[in-house]
Write an enzyme that holds these catalytic residues in place. Structure first.
Site, PDB file in Angstrom:
ATOM      1  CE  LYS A 235     -12.228   7.383 -18.316  1.00  0.00           C
ATOM      2  NZ  LYS A 235     -12.579   8.682 -17.770  1.00  0.00           N
TER       3      LYS A 235
ATOM      4  CG  ASP B 186      -9.302  15.583 -15.188  1.00  0.00           C
ATOM      5  OD1 ASP B 186      -8.629  14.967 -16.052  1.00  0.00           O
ATOM      6  OD2 ASP B 186     -10.304  15.087 -14.643  1.00  0.00           O
TER       7      ASP B 186
ATOM      8  NE  ARG C 140      -3.084   0.327   3.212  1.00  0.00           N
ATOM      9  CZ  ARG C 140      -2.521   0.599   4.402  1.00  0.00           C
ATOM     10  NH1 ARG C 140      -1.911   1.746   4.605  1.00  0.00           N
ATOM     11  NH2 ARG C 140      -2.580  -0.291   5.374  1.00  0.00           N
TER      12      ARG C 140
ATOM     13  CE1 TYR D 205     -16.135  10.954 -16.367  1.00  0.00           C
ATOM     14  CE2 TYR D 205     -15.667  11.073 -14.027  1.00  0.00           C
ATOM     15  CZ  TYR D 205     -16.029  10.342 -15.133  1.00  0.00           C
ATOM     16  OH  TYR D 205     -16.275   9.005 -15.004  1.00  0.00           O
TER      17      TYR D 205
HETATM   18  C1  LIG Z   1     -13.026   9.169 -16.582  1.00  0.00           C
HETATM   19  C2  LIG Z   1     -12.629  10.474 -16.069  1.00  0.00           C
HETATM   20  C3  LIG Z   1     -12.387  10.675 -14.705  1.00  0.00           C
HETATM   21  C4  LIG Z   1     -12.586   9.576 -13.695  1.00  0.00           C
HETATM   22  O1  LIG Z   1     -11.716   8.508 -13.881  1.00  0.00           O
HETATM   23  P1  LIG Z   1     -12.069   6.985 -13.488  1.00  0.00           P
HETATM   24  O2  LIG Z   1     -10.830   6.255 -13.846  1.00  0.00           O
HETATM   25  O3  LIG Z   1     -13.274   6.578 -14.283  1.00  0.00           O
HETATM   26  O4  LIG Z   1     -12.357   6.978 -12.034  1.00  0.00           O
HETATM   27  C5  LIG Z   1     -11.968  11.926 -14.290  1.00  0.00           C
HETATM   28  N1  LIG Z   1     -11.799  12.939 -15.170  1.00  0.00           N
HETATM   29  C6  LIG Z   1     -12.033  12.788 -16.484  1.00  0.00           C
HETATM   30  C7  LIG Z   1     -11.829  13.935 -17.398  1.00  0.00           C
HETATM   31  C8  LIG Z   1     -12.456  11.556 -16.976  1.00  0.00           C
HETATM   32  O5  LIG Z   1     -12.694  11.415 -18.286  1.00  0.00           O
END
Ligand SMILES: *Cc1c(COP(=O)(O)O)cnc(C)c1O
Length: 364
Positions: A198, A173, A49, A101
């Site tokens: 992603k 982000d 962890r 998001y």
């Molecule tokens: C998908 C996404 C998230 C969240 O990520 P997860 O891996 O699904 O928890 C946060 N910000 C953006 C822009 C995203 O596309």
């Protein structure tokens, strides 16, 4: 080093420190704990962890790509964002992009706010609005650029200039553009967040999240939150992300070139009334003439998959109104143009004409 080289070679040195076999791929250290050589001694690894060689390797790759002092890997992108929110205290104010998001909005409105932190949503592409929103209680500005799904752009360097010497963390982000196309830290951000689910992993086969900090002090704070709250990335998933990143550059090039072609083609279609594409990246959204056309497309696509998520090799189509943004209050959703005629496309690496044929056929 250019980013495409970093994708392939980034953390060779960090991985090879801990083993001497010369393995080209990072080994998967599938272990929960590590034995100590003797009393008061440690190999540098105690418990997974806190630290694990496969995960550290992946964190170092992402940090190198973003040009940060350190990175932390999480089980998901939401876990990464939730960890960053732990840097704030009751009474603090955070200014956030209004077209975020959907999961981030859910986190902020249900959990962050409950912890006594106020969130002020504004259009961060409007610098005057950002300036007007800053108060002495403002401790962070949370930006998503381009936004999801309306693809609005915020000038991070200009926001940094507005912040000046104030003690305000600029958080970005960067999931949509990836470090291959854009580096927020180089433009003045202090913290970069990724949903590694992603583009970084890139194959729609794993969940992951990352936080990269500009300074080592900030990276250490995030690391402490990570090991304390525990939503860490597993060694196997870290291996998958590291493997995915090796092809990030060529995947981004191909999906971006496909997205440009598809955006152009969509603009020429009489059933399409608006196309939102920021001329970079591989995400786009478009508005159809009627709700029926939008739903018809979702029913009829065959090659394109009707699924949430984005950033993988497969082209995916989503319906923000009922999927990613279903929890945004209706009035707020509609005021931002996220109506029942809006579709979002995450363009994959297939041949562009095949994707276009599938869309054309579904619009008939
Ligand atoms: C998908 C996404 C998230 C969240 O990520 P997860 O891996 O699904 O928890 C946060 N910000 C953006 C822009 C995203 O596309």
């Amino acid at each position: 080093m250019k980013p495409e080289t970093t994708c392939v070679h980034a953390a060779k040195s960090t991985a090879n420190k801990s083993h001497t076999t010369g393995a080209v791929a990072v080994p998967i250290f599938q272990t929960a704990t590590f034995a100590h050589p003797g009393f008061g001694q440690s190999t540098g690894y105690d418990y997974s962890r806190t630290q694990n060689p496969t995960v550290e390797h992946c964190e170092a790759v992402v940090a190198a790509l973003e040009g940060g002092a350190g990175g932390a890997a999480f089980a998901t992108g939401m876990a990464a964002i939730a960890a960053v929110m732990e840097l704030f205290r009751p009474g603090d104010e955070i200014i956030a992009t209004d077209d975020l998001y959907g999961g981030s909005i859910r986190l902020f409105n249900n959990i962050t706010v409950k912890n006594g932190i106020a969130i002020k949503y504004i259009d961060t592409s409007d610098l005057a609005a950002v300036k007007a929103a800053i108060t002495p209680a403002t401790k962070a500005i949370f930006i998503e650029t381009p936004t999801n799904p309306m693809m609005k752009l915020t000038d991070i360097a200009a926001v940094k200039k507005l912040i000046g010497e104030r003690d305000i963390l600029l958080i970005s982000d960067n999931t949509f553009l990836t470090p291959y196309l854009f580096n927020p830290l180089a433009h003045g951000a202090d913290v970069v967040i990724h949903s590694g689910t992603k583009y970084l992993s890139g194959h729609n086969d794993t969940l992951a999240g990352f936080v990269v900090a500009k300074t080592s002090e900030l990276a250490e704070k995030i690391h402490i939150v990570k090991k304390t709250t525990g939503a860490v990335l597993s060694p196997f998933d870290a291996f998958l992300v590291t493997r995915g990143i090796k092809t990030l550059a060529i995947r981004m090039e191909k999906s971006q070139s496909n997205a440009r072609k598809i955006a152009e083609w969509l603009k020429s279609q009489h059933r399409i009334t608006a196309v939102h594409y920021p001329e970079m990246g591989a995400m786009l959204s478009f508005t159809t003439d009627t709700v029926e056309t939008a739903q018809d497309i979702l029913n009829k696509v065959e090659l394109i998959l009707y699924a949430e998520s984005l950033g993988g090799v497969e082209t995916l189509i989503t319906y923000p109104a009922t999927q990613t943004h279903s929890e945004v209050p209706e009035a707020e959703r509609l005021s931002r143009g996220i109506d029942e005629k809006l579709l979002r496309l995450s363009v994959g690496i297939e041949a562009a004409p095949d994707i276009i044929n599938d869309l054309e056929r579904s619009m008939l």
